[in-house]
Design an enzyme around this catalytic site. Structure first.
Site, PDB file in Angstrom:
ATOM      1  N   SER A 227      42.418  39.296  41.984  1.00 53.31           N
ATOM      2  CA  SER A 227      43.726  38.403  41.212  1.00 53.31           C
ATOM      3  C   SER A 227      43.839  37.878  40.340  1.00 53.31           C
ATOM      4  O   SER A 227      41.854  38.146  39.341  1.00 53.31           O
ATOM      5  CB  SER A 227      43.476  37.142  42.356  1.00 53.31           C
ATOM      6  OG  SER A 227      42.163  36.045  42.343  1.00 53.31           O
ATOM      7  N   LYS A 228      43.877  37.525  39.232  1.00 51.62           N
ATOM      8  CA  LYS A 228      44.043  36.881  37.841  1.00 51.62           C
ATOM      9  C   LYS A 228      42.981  35.956  37.832  1.00 51.62           C
ATOM     10  O   LYS A 228      41.772  36.795  36.589  1.00 51.62           O
ATOM     11  CB  LYS A 228      45.319  36.626  37.523  1.00 51.62           C
ATOM     12  CG  LYS A 228      46.427  38.175  37.223  1.00 51.62           C
ATOM     13  CD  LYS A 228      47.525  36.921  36.099  1.00 51.62           C
ATOM     14  CE  LYS A 228      48.953  38.665  36.207  1.00 51.62           C
ATOM     15  NZ  LYS A 228      50.175  37.291  35.479  1.00 51.62           N
ATOM     16  N   ARG A 229      42.745  35.148  38.620  1.00 48.21           N
ATOM     17  CA  ARG A 229      41.689  33.965  38.552  1.00 48.21           C
ATOM     18  C   ARG A 229      40.171  35.130  38.401  1.00 48.21           C
ATOM     19  O   ARG A 229      38.993  34.545  37.554  1.00 48.21           O
ATOM     20  CB  ARG A 229      41.375  33.312  39.495  1.00 48.21           C
ATOM     21  CG  ARG A 229      41.048  33.492  40.886  1.00 48.21           C
ATOM     22  CD  ARG A 229      41.721  32.546  41.724  1.00 48.21           C
ATOM     23  NE  ARG A 229      41.652  33.360  43.328  1.00 48.21           N
ATOM     24  CZ  ARG A 229      40.484  32.723  43.633  1.00 48.21           C
ATOM     25  NH1 ARG A 229      39.572  32.304  43.736  1.00 48.21           N
ATOM     26  NH2 ARG A 229      39.835  32.699  45.105  1.00 48.21           N
ATOM     27  N   HIS A 230      40.380  36.409  39.009  1.00 50.68           N
ATOM     28  CA  HIS A 230      39.202  36.637  39.790  1.00 50.68           C
ATOM     29  C   HIS A 230      38.717  37.818  38.152  1.00 50.68           C
ATOM     30  O   HIS A 230      37.401  38.709  37.964  1.00 50.68           O
ATOM     31  CB  HIS A 230      38.825  38.087  40.106  1.00 50.68           C
ATOM     32  CG  HIS A 230      38.923  37.426  41.550  1.00 50.68           C
ATOM     33  ND1 HIS A 230      39.840  36.894  42.985  1.00 50.68           N
ATOM     34  CD2 HIS A 230      38.346  36.170  42.285  1.00 50.68           C
ATOM     35  CE1 HIS A 230      39.957  36.409  43.916  1.00 50.68           C
ATOM     36  NE2 HIS A 230      38.972  36.038  43.657  1.00 50.68           N
TER      37      HIS A 230
END
Length: 462
Positions: free
Chosen positions: A230-233
């Site tokens: 995801s964007k946090r990754h």
């Protein structure tokens, strides 16, 4: 099928070129280069509601920045719609496909029935008997995948999928097969989320008596915690990695290592990857994206790079960095020369071009310098008095203004005054850069030159 390898990268222009797409493009590009083949580019823009020209431009720009060049002109899938319809009509003529006359209400009822059974929405084949086709209902379809191995799909589970909508537009499943055949694609390399699609697409290949390309479905990229990326990754657009100061060579190196390896080699040049890459060596398991490893690898590539080459890349990247435009506005020939001279020290401390810009900021500031909080603490107590003596020692240098000459003068001053070298160097660094950290203070003195160095120190003692 041609003996020459032809791969393709086929993104949908509904958003940015994300990191998973970039790796898919890289694997296609590397395999084409490794085999002296070619990689084609197809923009799958049939979703007119979500496809945009801006997204297409972003994809092309991202590929160009990474250096993943394609052969020939990009192909627009939308522009090939007449050809897709012609093949669908040919399949009907051959008895390999059939028309469905279900009403919208009947189709919705099919979907609701499937959902009630916990199944994905699917067509129930109700017009198969009334308008016969030779689409396989029994047996199985086998995908011989160079990454996943032999994968078997019972034909009863593939359903009678739609190839042409009632408005005359082809579905993705159909258009992809027609395009890959017409473009002469010999090897399909894509994410393993397309593995089920491969079985359905093989039905069309065989119905048209076309050669089925070699299939390779590569594992998806997960986050460091094993969850879906995801964007946090790090599931960001390629342009975000440029803005974060990563070198394209380092990003490609890191992406290549996500799911593929060559012995214990971690740091690879583009030439190394081309020479070593083989799609059959890609792992089945999902790879994990780790920013810390990417940063470390980027730092290695920066330190290995020729200073002049790194300077060119740094300057070309400035428009994309947060502090870059302000730096670019003040980047005259003098500062370019200073930057080049400072690079050996700067790149030893930096893992990204953002950190490099932060380290080089002292070259772009106006006098009197703004002293940050940590640097101000280094100028407290008797530090300014020590700095006054350091200024005099530096001013007395009579020969060439070099890092070696500055170091000799400061060391002599420290010994004569009974000071530890750090007690002199730290306030000197604060006065010269406005910060508590920088490249070696003597290198800073050499890069700034006599006049600017003495003026900056004088600002803090007057």
């Amino acid at each position: 099928m041609s003996d020459k390898v032809v791969t393709r990268f086929a993104p949908s222009p509904t958003g940015f070129l994300h990191i998973g797409g970039a790796r898919t493009a890289l694997f296609n590009w590397l395999y084409a280069k490794h085999t002296s083949g070619k990689m084609l580019l197809r923009i799958e823009d049939t979703d007119r509601e979500r496809s945009t020209d801006a997204a297409t431009a972003a994809i092309l720009d991202g590929l160009a920045w990474l250096g993943l060049t394609w052969d020939g002109e990009p192909v627009s899938q939308l522009e090939r719609a007449p050809r897709h319809r012609a093949v669908a009509e040919e399949l009907v003529r051959l008895g390999k496909a059939y028309y469905c006359y279900a009403t919208p209400a009947e189709l919705e009822a099919m979907r609701e029935s499937a959902r009630a059974k916990g199944l994905p929405p699917r067509y129930d084949g109700r017009w198969r008997d009334r308008d016969p086709s030779e689409a396989p209902a029994g047996g199985e379809t086998v995908v011989h995948d160079r990454v996943q191995g032999e994968v078997r799909f019972p034909n009863k589970d593939l359903d009678d999928f739609i190839i042409l909508r009632s408005d005359g537009n082809p579905t993705y499943m159909h258009a992809v097969v027609v395009d890959d055949h017409d473009m002469g694609i010999t090897h399909i390399i894509r994410g393993d989320d397309h593995l089920t699609n491969a079985a359905r697409q093989m039905v069309i290949y065989r119905a048209m008596d076309w050669d089925v390309p070699s299939m390779s479905h590569i594992p998806l990229i997960h986050g460091a915690d094993g969850a879906k990326l995801s964007k946090r990754h790090g599931a960001l657009g390629v342009e975000a990695y440029r803005a974060m100061g990563y070198l394209p060579e380092a990003l490609l190196n890191y992406l290549a290592r996500l799911g593929w390896s060559h012995g214990d080699d971690e740091v690879m040049s583009i030439a190394d990857m081309i020479a070593w890459f083989d799609i059959g060596d890609v792992n089945k398991g999902a790879a994990r994206f780790d920013f810390a490893k990417l940063e470390a690898l980027n730092g290695v590539h920066m330190r290995r790079m020729n200073d002049a080459e790194l300077l060119d890349i740094f300057i070309s990247t400035l428009p994309y960095l947060e502090v870059g435009p302000a730096m670019a506005a003040r980047l005259d020939d003098t500062r370019k020369a200073q930057l080049l001279a400072a690079l050996p020290g700067l790149k030893e401390r930096a893992k990204t071009l953002v950190e490099l810009a932060d380290g080089a900021a002292f070259l772009f500031v106006e006098r009197p310098l703004r002293i940050d909080e940590k640097a101000a603490a280094l100028l407290g107590g008797d530090a300014r008095e020590i700095l006054r003596g350091a200024h005099a020692a530096l001013k007395a240098i009579s020969g060439d203004w070099t890092a070696e000459a500055a170091e000799a003068a400061i060391r002599e001053y420290a010994v004569a005054g009974g000071h530890k070298l750090g007690a002199v160097a730290q306030p000197l660094r604060a006065a010269l850069t406005g910060k508590s950290t920088s490249p070696g203070v003597f290198d800073v003195l050499a890069v700034l030159g006599r006049e600017e160095s003495l003026a900056r120190v004088a600002d803090q003692i007057d």
